[in-house]
Every structure is written in C-alpha cells, then in structure tokens.
Scaffold this motif. Structure first.
Motif, mmCIF file in Angstrom:
data_model
loop_
_atom_site.group_PDB
_atom_site.id
_atom_site.type_symbol
_atom_site.label_atom_id
_atom_site.label_comp_id
_atom_site.label_asym_id
_atom_site.label_seq_id
_atom_site.Cartn_x
_atom_site.Cartn_y
_atom_site.Cartn_z
ATOM 1 N N THR A 113 0.845 -1.190 0.000
ATOM 2 C CA THR A 113 0.000 0.000 0.000
ATOM 3 C C THR A 113 0.880 1.240 0.000
ATOM 4 O O THR A 113 2.098 1.163 0.158
ATOM 5 N N ASP A 116 -1.616 8.249 1.703
ATOM 6 C CA ASP A 116 -2.894 8.807 1.263
ATOM 7 C C ASP A 116 -2.640 9.962 0.307
ATOM 8 O O ASP A 116 -2.432 11.107 0.729
ATOM 9 N N ASP A 121 -3.935 4.911 -6.427
ATOM 10 C CA ASP A 121 -4.425 3.536 -6.485
ATOM 11 C C ASP A 121 -3.816 2.729 -7.623
ATOM 12 O O ASP A 121 -3.547 1.537 -7.471
ATOM 13 N N THR A 124 -0.698 0.533 -7.080
ATOM 14 C CA THR A 124 -0.772 -0.677 -6.260
ATOM 15 C C THR A 124 -1.602 -1.775 -6.918
ATOM 16 O O THR A 124 -1.970 -2.747 -6.263
ATOM 17 N N SER A 286 5.506 4.005 0.623
ATOM 18 C CA SER A 286 5.446 4.867 1.809
ATOM 19 C C SER A 286 6.823 5.199 2.368
ATOM 20 O O SER A 286 6.924 5.958 3.343
#
Length: 330
Positions: A113, A116, A121, A124, A286
């Motif tokens: 993931t 935000d 999207d 991933t 991330s």
C-alpha cells in the motif's frame, strides 16, 4: 592503465555478499564500489542460483511470442480502453517514446500500500497475467525470477550503502520488495529512437538514468552501454548468466549524491531484434527518499517515494491524463 582497461567494465563475483561479515565481504564491497565509481556499472556473477538467470529470462520473454490478440488483453488501458490495468502489464511500442521497445511489467505478487495521495491507487494494482500462459508454469517461473533478482538487488544495495558510509540496514529497510518492477523488453528490428545522440550514435534507447534505487539488467545480445563519470560510454558485455548493475536516481538522493546514478543507452538494433530483462529495485511507496542519515520517523507525504514517483510520471507524455502531480493537491 591502458586504453582497453579504461574502456572496460569490472566483473565482480558477489558470492561473499551472501555470507557473513568479514574480509571476503569487505573486499567484495570495495570491488563493487570501485567499479561503480569508475565506470558507472559493473557486471556481477557468483550470486546464488546464478545458473538459472538465462533460462528464466528466456522463458519470461515468451510473452512476446503470444499472438497480438492475446497481448492486447495485457495492454494498459491507455492502449486498450477495455482493460482496467493502468500501470502493470504490456506497453506496446509507440513512435513518440524515447525508448523504442515493447515491454511487459510485472510487480510483486502482493503489492504494498502507499500513503494517502490522490490518484495513487493505480500504483498498487496487481499484475495482469496472460491466460493461457505462453507455456505451462510460465507465471511461476516469472514470479521466481522476480523474487530471485529482488534478493540479489537487496544484497547489492546494502553493499553500496555500506561503502557510501551509511548504515546498510537503514537503506535496506526502505526497499521492502512491495513495489519493485520486473520488466521484459523487446526491441523490434530497425527500431530507432526519434531523438539523436550528441555523439551521433544511432540508438534504440536514448541516454537516461533510471528512477529506481538500483537496476539489474540482462540482455540476449550486446547493445547496452553505460556512461562513466568520465563521459565515456562502455559496452556491457553479454556473458552467460551474468547481469549488469546500474545505480538509480533514488539511491543518489538517499546518499546525498555520493553514489551517482548511471546514465545508459541502447544502440540501434539494426536488422535484428533485441531482448532484455530489467529488475528495478524500488522503495516501498510509503518509504522516505530523503538522505539515509536523516532522523528516523514517519516521513512527510512529500518525502515518500509515492509522491516522487507520481510527480515523475505526471511529467511524461505517455502518462498524460493518468498520473496527476500530487503537489497540486497539497
């Protein structure tokens, strides 16, 4: 050092990277560091299961033997609006690209993931797989190749981090295997990039650096060249079960420029087609791409690899209308 030595790449057996710390590993670290600093690239041998590299690469490349109607089921939505995949999958050659090839991108079996961010999207999404497979067991072989090269790349990037004076664990933890890319490439016969080389060389892929942390490149024939800090382009030799290593932009950022990215290019294929396989070790979406000596903690979203990747993609014509610059939403 004579001219032949000046214009050749170092070939480094990296088997010691997979053993315990000690003199052998230190010597391998030094050999890799010296080679990458001298010529921008090295050829590596001796890693675990090295004897499987050629065979797995050639099996994976059978995706280009599929009939075109089968390939179209793997195309990205940009090329086949009926498909849902935007990022992973098959990209057919288009005349305006700097790199004149078809390629098929494979991601990790379980994509990670990301932070935000608007429009993240598609980064991933799972890999679209051919059905039926080019041959029985094809997908399993490709996934094994991904995992194998990921392990080799992780050992390499830890070695480079040590030599650059950074804690190798700090760098390695940013590359957790959830966002890297395995790419199968096909350069059709006669494919020539629309952009000219400054030295007049006829190219299928123009001089560029990769946005990854580290790239492992395999080729079925010669044509790939790496540029050293001296501005000399050196031919990457074609050797059995060997791959070349190229530093990417992210590693340059993380080491504050101590490890320069490797410019490379591909010579015009002439009347013959050419195939290659690239594994691009990328940070987790991330993960921070700030220098590796910055304090540890949750990174600001602007410092994550996802933010940087979206900015990079949004600047390229082939991603127009798909990738949005996340800075505009902040």
């Amino acid at each position: 050092m004579d001219l032949a030595e000046q214009t050749s790449l170092d070939i480094v057996d990296i088997s010691a990277l997979f053993g315990p710390p000690g003199m052998a590993r230190d010597a391998t670290d030094a050999a890799l560091w010296t080679g990458l600093r001298r010529t921008g690239s090295v050829v590596i041998t001796g890693y675990p299961d090295a004897d499987k590299v050629d065979g797995r690469a050639r099996i994976g490349l059978k995706v280009f033997d599929l009939p075109q109607d089968m390939q179209r089921t793997l195309y990205t939505k940009r090329l086949n609006p009926g498909n849902t995949n935007l990022y992973r999958g098959f990209w057919a050659l288009t005349p305006n690209r700097r790199l004149q090839n078809d390629f098929y991108d494979v991601g990790p079996e379980t994509p990670g993931t990301g932070p935000d961010l608007p429009g993240i999207d598609f980064l991933t999404e799972p890999t679209p797989w051919p059905d039926p497979e080019p041959e029985p067991g094809w997908r399993q072989t490709v996934q094994a190749h991904f995992d194998h090269l990921n392990g080799v790349a992780m050992a390499m990037i830890a070695s480079i981090g040590r030599s650059a004076g950074f804690d190798d664990a700090v760098i390695a933890e940013r590359f957790d295997g959830t966002n890297s890319t395995l790419r199968f490439l096909h350069y059709p016969a006669g494919a020539v990039t629309p952009m000219e080389a400054e030295d007049g060389a006829l190219l299928s892929a123009v001089r560029h650096t990769d946005s990854s942390g580290l790239s492992l490149l395999w080729q079925d024939t010669t044509g790939l060249q790496a540029e050293g800090q001296d501005g000399i382009f050196r031919n990457i030799p074609r050797m059995e079960n060997a791959i070349s290593v190229h530093v990417g932009d992210v590693m340059t950022q993380m080491t504050k420029g101590v490890v320069p990215a490797t410019p490379h290019r591909v010579l015009h294929t002439g009347d013959a087609s050419r195939h290659s396989v690239g594994f691009f070790l990328e940070p987790a979406l991330s993960a921070p791409v700030t220098p590796a000596d910055h304090p540890v903690g949750k990174p600001a979203v602007q410092d994550t690899y996802a933010f940087q990747l979206l900015r990079t993609l949004s600047s390229r014509v082939e991603w127009d209308g798909i990738a949005k610059d996340p800075a505009e939403a902040l």
